[in-house]
Design a protein around this motif. Structure first.
Motif, mmCIF file in Angstrom:
data_model
loop_
_atom_site.group_PDB
_atom_site.id
_atom_site.type_symbol
_atom_site.label_atom_id
_atom_site.label_comp_id
_atom_site.label_asym_id
_atom_site.label_seq_id
_atom_site.Cartn_x
_atom_site.Cartn_y
_atom_site.Cartn_z
ATOM 1 N N ALA A 151 0.822 -1.213 0.000
ATOM 2 C CA ALA A 151 0.000 0.000 0.000
ATOM 3 C C ALA A 151 0.857 1.265 0.000
ATOM 4 N N GLU A 152 2.101 1.153 0.424
ATOM 5 C CA GLU A 152 2.971 2.327 0.455
ATOM 6 C C GLU A 152 3.506 2.690 -0.923
ATOM 7 N N THR A 155 0.780 0.211 -5.969
ATOM 8 C CA THR A 155 -0.673 0.301 -6.061
ATOM 9 C C THR A 155 -1.273 -0.846 -6.872
ATOM 10 N N GLU A 159 -3.789 -3.917 -5.462
ATOM 11 C CA GLU A 159 -5.116 -4.268 -5.968
ATOM 12 C C GLU A 159 -5.196 -5.748 -6.314
ATOM 13 N N THR A 206 -1.440 7.670 4.716
ATOM 14 C CA THR A 206 -1.687 7.661 3.273
ATOM 15 C C THR A 206 -1.760 6.239 2.743
ATOM 16 N N GLY A 207 -0.817 5.394 3.153
ATOM 17 C CA GLY A 207 -0.836 4.002 2.721
ATOM 18 C C GLY A 207 -2.060 3.269 3.237
ATOM 19 N N ARG A 210 -4.932 4.090 1.121
ATOM 20 C CA ARG A 210 -4.897 3.348 -0.146
ATOM 21 C C ARG A 210 -5.445 1.943 0.031
ATOM 22 N N HIS A 213 -9.183 2.008 0.254
ATOM 23 C CA HIS A 213 -9.765 2.196 -1.075
ATOM 24 C C HIS A 213 -9.685 0.906 -1.893
ATOM 25 N N ALA A 214 -8.520 0.227 -1.824
ATOM 26 C CA ALA A 214 -8.307 -0.962 -2.657
ATOM 27 C C ALA A 214 -9.257 -2.094 -2.302
ATOM 28 N N GLU A 217 -12.623 -1.654 -3.961
ATOM 29 C CA GLU A 217 -12.714 -1.549 -5.418
ATOM 30 C C GLU A 217 -13.028 -2.908 -6.034
#
Length: 313
Positions: A151-152, A155, A159, A206-207, A210, A213-214, A217
């Motif tokens: 995640a850092e 990307t 996923e 931030t990671g 992510r 979010h992932a 999705e």
């Protein structure tokens, strides 16, 4: 590296000391004494861990003051981490139930420190020098750390990793990520297991965002494809390999826990040629079909010289 005779003497001394009270103080003193020697320290670490995998985390950031943070936030983070590792273990084993056994040591000195450790096997076998050992919970803890590491900075591979996870694991990981974001923690630490070098781990807000979010999705298209080529590198900490096809551009692929030993074995041979079956996922962010991201997950692999898959190409 240290000589075999010296290693055997050290292991014999440690095994004898383990039978007496206070052995932890001896291993701690030896660890300090051997700080100049990476080989000796690795032997001591392997002896201590045996079949356990360890994730050592130091929490810092806006809501950590003078080595203190809110107990409720830390409690939620630890509980959600244990739940995520449990769900990952169920996914790895293909089971609907798994008795949680993740251990925690801490909080300890040094920022706000917490150490997660997979439980030992009920009966530990005598450790073999240089042997890699990961239990089911150890593999799950390793996968948990790998996902945050991806995640850092990876990307597309992140996923690919989360799309292969069962729903329970994805929900649990989302909750862990939300805990980090809500507490504004910046977490640094390390991941280690027997026979492995210590790998740095970073979990930033931030990671974590992510990852949140992932896991939410959805994949747009998936296909399974046989590809001949060569293993061009293997990173244990992230569970990722580099693969160079016989024709076309190279790519990075996520390696599930049950295939990691096979990839490591091929990568360790002079001839890295292999045939792999990959699940290829194509994602169209925000429904934009003019732009696509493609990611790869390994489904099976064989060394080219031993492979029956070549006949299927």
């Amino acid at each position: 590296m240290i000589a075999d005779g010296e290693r055997q003497s050290l292991e014999a001394a440690l095994a004898e000391s383990e039978e007496h009270d206070g052995s932890m103080f001896l291993t701690g003193a030896l660890d300090a004494a051997f700080s100049y020697s990476p080989g000796h320290r690795r032997e001591l670490r392997d002896f201590r861990l045996k079949d356990q995998t360890e994730l050592d985390l130091h929490l810092a950031g806006a809501n950590v003051f003078d080595h203190e943070t809110r107990a409720d936030w830390l409690g939620v983070f630890m509980n959600r981490t244990a739940q995520a590792v449990k769900e990952l273990a169920k996914g790895i084993a293909g089971k609907e139930r798994h008795t949680p056994g993740l251990l925690v040591e801490g909080p300890g000195a040094g920022s706000v420190r917490v150490i997660f450790r997979s439980p030992p096997q009920p009966k530990r076998a005598a450790p073999v020098p240089g042997t890699d050992v990961e239990t089911l919970d150890g593999k799950a803890l390793h996968q948990f750390a790998s996902l945050f590491m991806l995640a850092e900075d990876e990307t597309d591979l992140l996923e690919a990793s989360v799309h292969q996870l069962p729903g329970g694991a994805r929900r649990a990981l989302r909750q862990v990520g939300q805990s980090v974001v809500e507490a504004s923690w910046s977490i640094e630490g390390s991941l280690t297991a027997r026979g492995r070098d210590v790998q740095p781990v970073v979990i930033s807000p931030t990671g974590a965002a992510r990852l949140v979010h992932a896991v939410g999705e959805q994949a747009a298209e998936t296909e399974s494809k046989l590809i001949a080529g060569a293993v061009d590198g293997w990173t244990w900490s992230k569970s990722v390999m580099d693969f160079q096809p016989s024709t076309g551009r190279g790519f990075r692929a996520v390696v599930p826990p049950d295939l990691q030993e096979s990839v490591a074995a091929i990568n360790g041979q002079p001839d890295h040629d292999a045939v792999g079956r990959f699940r290829i996922t194509t994602i169209y962010p925000s429904g934009d079909y003019s732009y696509q991201r493609r990611s790869y997950v390994l489904e099976g692999i064989e060394a080219a010289m031993d492979s029956d898959l070549l006949d299927l190409l």
